[in-house]
Scaffold this motif. Sequence first.
Motif, mmCIF file in Angstrom:
data_model
loop_
_atom_site.group_PDB
_atom_site.id
_atom_site.type_symbol
_atom_site.label_atom_id
_atom_site.label_comp_id
_atom_site.label_asym_id
_atom_site.label_seq_id
_atom_site.Cartn_x
_atom_site.Cartn_y
_atom_site.Cartn_z
ATOM 1 N N PRO A 116 59.252 16.493 77.127
ATOM 2 C CA PRO A 116 58.680 15.403 76.318
ATOM 3 C C PRO A 116 57.396 15.766 75.585
ATOM 4 O O PRO A 116 56.992 15.043 74.664
ATOM 5 C CB PRO A 116 58.422 14.307 77.358
ATOM 6 N N ARG A 117 56.727 16.859 75.961
ATOM 7 C CA ARG A 117 55.458 17.218 75.323
ATOM 8 C C ARG A 117 55.531 18.550 74.584
ATOM 9 O O ARG A 117 54.894 18.715 73.549
ATOM 10 C CB ARG A 117 54.351 17.282 76.375
ATOM 11 N N ILE A 118 56.264 19.515 75.107
ATOM 12 C CA ILE A 118 56.375 20.838 74.490
ATOM 13 C C ILE A 118 57.628 20.840 73.617
ATOM 14 O O ILE A 118 58.745 20.713 74.120
ATOM 15 C CB ILE A 118 56.437 21.948 75.556
ATOM 16 N N ARG A 119 57.442 21.019 72.333
ATOM 17 C CA ARG A 119 58.547 20.879 71.380
ATOM 18 C C ARG A 119 59.597 21.958 71.546
ATOM 19 O O ARG A 119 60.784 21.721 71.352
ATOM 20 C CB ARG A 119 57.987 20.901 69.953
ATOM 21 N N GLU A 120 59.209 23.191 71.922
ATOM 22 C CA GLU A 120 60.132 24.326 71.939
ATOM 23 C C GLU A 120 60.873 24.483 73.253
ATOM 24 O O GLU A 120 61.725 25.360 73.380
ATOM 25 C CB GLU A 120 59.378 25.627 71.633
ATOM 26 N N GLU A 121 60.565 23.684 74.265
ATOM 27 C CA GLU A 121 61.131 23.914 75.603
ATOM 28 C C GLU A 121 62.196 22.879 75.938
ATOM 29 O O GLU A 121 62.053 21.688 75.636
ATOM 30 C CB GLU A 121 60.019 23.858 76.654
ATOM 31 N N PHE A 122 63.266 23.353 76.574
ATOM 32 C CA PHE A 122 64.292 22.449 77.098
ATOM 33 C C PHE A 122 64.858 23.036 78.381
ATOM 34 O O PHE A 122 64.618 24.199 78.717
ATOM 35 C CB PHE A 122 65.407 22.206 76.066
ATOM 36 N N ARG A 165 57.965 11.554 82.373
ATOM 37 C CA ARG A 165 57.493 11.130 81.057
ATOM 38 C C ARG A 165 56.338 11.984 80.550
ATOM 39 O O ARG A 165 56.205 12.205 79.341
ATOM 40 C CB ARG A 165 57.048 9.670 81.112
ATOM 41 N N ASP A 166 55.487 12.466 81.464
ATOM 42 C CA ASP A 166 54.376 13.319 81.048
ATOM 43 C C ASP A 166 54.741 14.800 81.068
ATOM 44 O O ASP A 166 53.925 15.640 80.679
ATOM 45 C CB ASP A 166 53.160 13.067 81.932
ATOM 46 N N GLY A 167 55.950 15.138 81.531
ATOM 47 C CA GLY A 167 56.393 16.521 81.557
ATOM 48 C C GLY A 167 55.870 17.344 82.705
ATOM 49 O O GLY A 167 56.099 18.560 82.746
ATOM 50 N N ASN A 168 55.186 16.736 83.677
ATOM 51 C CA ASN A 168 54.622 17.506 84.796
ATOM 52 C C ASN A 168 55.623 17.735 85.921
ATOM 53 O O ASN A 168 55.392 18.609 86.763
ATOM 54 C CB ASN A 168 53.392 16.785 85.359
ATOM 55 N N LEU A 169 56.692 16.977 85.969
ATOM 56 C CA LEU A 169 57.683 17.125 87.038
ATOM 57 C C LEU A 169 59.047 17.460 86.444
ATOM 58 O O LEU A 169 59.430 16.928 85.398
ATOM 59 C CB LEU A 169 57.795 15.842 87.865
ATOM 60 N N VAL A 170 59.755 18.355 87.151
ATOM 61 C CA VAL A 170 61.139 18.687 86.831
ATOM 62 C C VAL A 170 61.983 18.186 87.993
ATOM 63 O O VAL A 170 61.771 18.611 89.137
ATOM 64 C CB VAL A 170 61.321 20.204 86.637
ATOM 65 N N ALA A 171 62.924 17.285 87.706
ATOM 66 C CA ALA A 171 63.693 16.652 88.773
ATOM 67 C C ALA A 171 65.177 16.873 88.550
ATOM 68 O O ALA A 171 65.647 16.980 87.408
ATOM 69 C CB ALA A 171 63.390 15.157 88.828
ATOM 70 N N ILE A 179 67.592 14.789 96.225
ATOM 71 C CA ILE A 179 66.744 14.764 95.033
ATOM 72 C C ILE A 179 65.672 15.831 95.202
ATOM 73 O O ILE A 179 64.931 15.823 96.191
ATOM 74 C CB ILE A 179 66.101 13.384 94.821
ATOM 75 N N LEU A 180 65.584 16.751 94.240
ATOM 76 C CA LEU A 180 64.617 17.846 94.286
ATOM 77 C C LEU A 180 63.706 17.747 93.077
ATOM 78 O O LEU A 180 64.164 17.479 91.956
ATOM 79 C CB LEU A 180 65.331 19.199 94.288
ATOM 80 N N MET A 181 62.403 17.993 93.308
ATOM 81 C CA MET A 181 61.418 17.973 92.231
ATOM 82 C C MET A 181 60.485 19.167 92.358
ATOM 83 O O MET A 181 60.105 19.559 93.468
ATOM 84 C CB MET A 181 60.595 16.680 92.249
ATOM 85 N N TRP A 182 60.117 19.726 91.182
ATOM 86 C CA TRP A 182 59.176 20.836 91.117
ATOM 87 C C TRP A 182 58.046 20.473 90.163
ATOM 88 O O TRP A 182 58.253 19.735 89.192
ATOM 89 C CB TRP A 182 59.869 22.110 90.613
ATOM 90 N N ASP A 183 56.870 21.040 90.447
ATOM 91 C CA ASP A 183 55.719 20.840 89.577
ATOM 92 C C ASP A 183 55.805 21.832 88.421
ATOM 93 O O ASP A 183 55.869 23.043 88.632
ATOM 94 C CB ASP A 183 54.414 21.035 90.364
ATOM 95 N N HIS A 184 55.804 21.316 87.197
ATOM 96 C CA HIS A 184 55.949 22.173 86.018
ATOM 97 C C HIS A 184 54.721 23.047 85.800
ATOM 98 O O HIS A 184 54.806 24.088 85.133
ATOM 99 C CB HIS A 184 56.209 21.298 84.788
ATOM 100 N N ARG A 185 53.570 22.684 86.366
ATOM 101 C CA ARG A 185 52.345 23.436 86.155
ATOM 102 C C ARG A 185 52.191 24.598 87.128
ATOM 103 O O ARG A 185 51.253 25.379 87.016
ATOM 104 C CB ARG A 185 51.143 22.499 86.285
ATOM 105 N N LYS A 186 53.104 24.710 88.095
ATOM 106 C CA LYS A 186 53.021 25.766 89.110
ATOM 107 C C LYS A 186 54.282 26.622 89.056
ATOM 108 O O LYS A 186 55.211 26.354 88.294
ATOM 109 C CB LYS A 186 52.864 25.153 90.507
ATOM 110 N N ALA A 187 54.293 27.656 89.872
ATOM 111 C CA ALA A 187 55.489 28.493 89.978
ATOM 112 C C ALA A 187 56.603 27.701 90.669
ATOM 113 O O ALA A 187 56.359 26.944 91.617
ATOM 114 C CB ALA A 187 55.172 29.754 90.764
#
Length: 479
Positions: A116-122, A165-171, A179-187
């Motif tokens: 939602p915030r980085i245009r080039e990433e999916f 919505r803020d792009g900090n979590l990948v679920a 249900i698994l979630m990772w922090d996008h700001r970390k490894a």
Amino acid sequence: MVHGSKAVLALAVDPAGARMATGSIDYEVKFWDFQGMDSTCQSFRTLTPCENHPIKNVQYSMTGDLVLIISGSSQAKILDRDGFEKAEYVKGDMYITDMANTKGHVASLTCGAWHPRIREEFMTAAEDSTLRLWDMWNKKTQINVIKCRSQTGLKTNPTCCAYSRDGNLVACVCFDGSILMWDHRKAFVNTAKVVRKAHESQTETSCITFSYGEQMLATRGGDETLKLWDLRAFKKPVHVAEDLFSRYSTTECSFSPNDSMVMTGVSMRKGETEGKLMFYDKNTFEKVHELVVTNSHVVRSVWHQKLNQLLVSCGNGIVKAYYDDKKSFRGAMLCANKTRRKVREAHTAVGQQIITPHALPLFRKDRPKSLKKQMEKARQDPVKSRRPELPLIAKGQGGRVATGGGTLSSYVIRNLGISKRVEDDQDPREAILRFAKEAEENPYWIAPAYKKTQPNPIFQSQEEEEGDDEEPSSKKPKV
């Protein structure tokens, strides 16, 4: 809007609400332009981007200029908003055991999402038990590989994925129901949040979505449930709605734009004849409304935030749009009442032509002309083109009056006033008094009406008029 005859598994609307894309089991992707359509609702482009693979998911980027295509193949594709291919991403080596060492997916894709915030990433999810993050400009390899593991440490396939919505979590939600979630700001080594047995194992959870407030999470399970989760207390669901049958693995759930309701679609059971949309209150999870859509399954449902309109795809190949005349804006309202313009086509007259070079002019046939030339010739003919009669310059002819006017007053002015007009150098009083004797002897209009009360007129004499022309005395009057 009719996509085809088979189920529409993918549905997406761009952030501005101007265009829509749909994908189906019939391998086709169709693009729709609300402003360019009329009431017939026809798509402006149809293509088969992934050959003989069903389209599972379609999503517009945050700017609306790119479209991510997720199909049954292992390679994701990106198209521009007009449907032209921009990139196709690499397929991995299926003979490598460690999925982190491959440059792409080796199994069928299941889901995908734009950051939602980085245009080039999916992000893409596949049945090789991995999530992969991609850079749009790098088609040869992914940025990161996330491995999905069950509680026993074995591989499990992710069925759906999403960014917060803020792009900090990948679920993602996996095939074992976790249900698994990772922090996008970390490894992407350890999970940030985990819920095991969130849904029934060996069922395909079809959707995971975050609320606009970013504190709640909704999941649509293949175990006929819709669950609402609180990220601050993530061990148990806050609310559960049951008995929601789903036949497709892409049935969607979403939050309303004001974050007060949760919406999901329901498929038909055996013997039923109606597919429905169910609306639940987010705080109490009581059923607020039930909307009957069509006599088929309800697969995808989008509640657009900017348009404030509902778009629903069905199992019979139809996409329906619901809007409010007062609370909705643009979108489907632009084409709902627009009539189709009739296009004139220049057809050529079809017929057998007989060429007789030595025939008399009376028996010769003209060469067939195109309809365009016939229309141009008829335009020059005042009878066929129904040309209105031109204005007259003279006094009149054929019972028509010229530009002088056709009223009684104009007739009187033209026939009486002009013939007896007073010259500029003539005294108007003398011209009027010339008829005084005749009017007094033979009164017709005014004199009989005022005969008893009419005073005697007294006119100024010529001598008095000459006396008035003298200059006044210069003597100052007494005050």
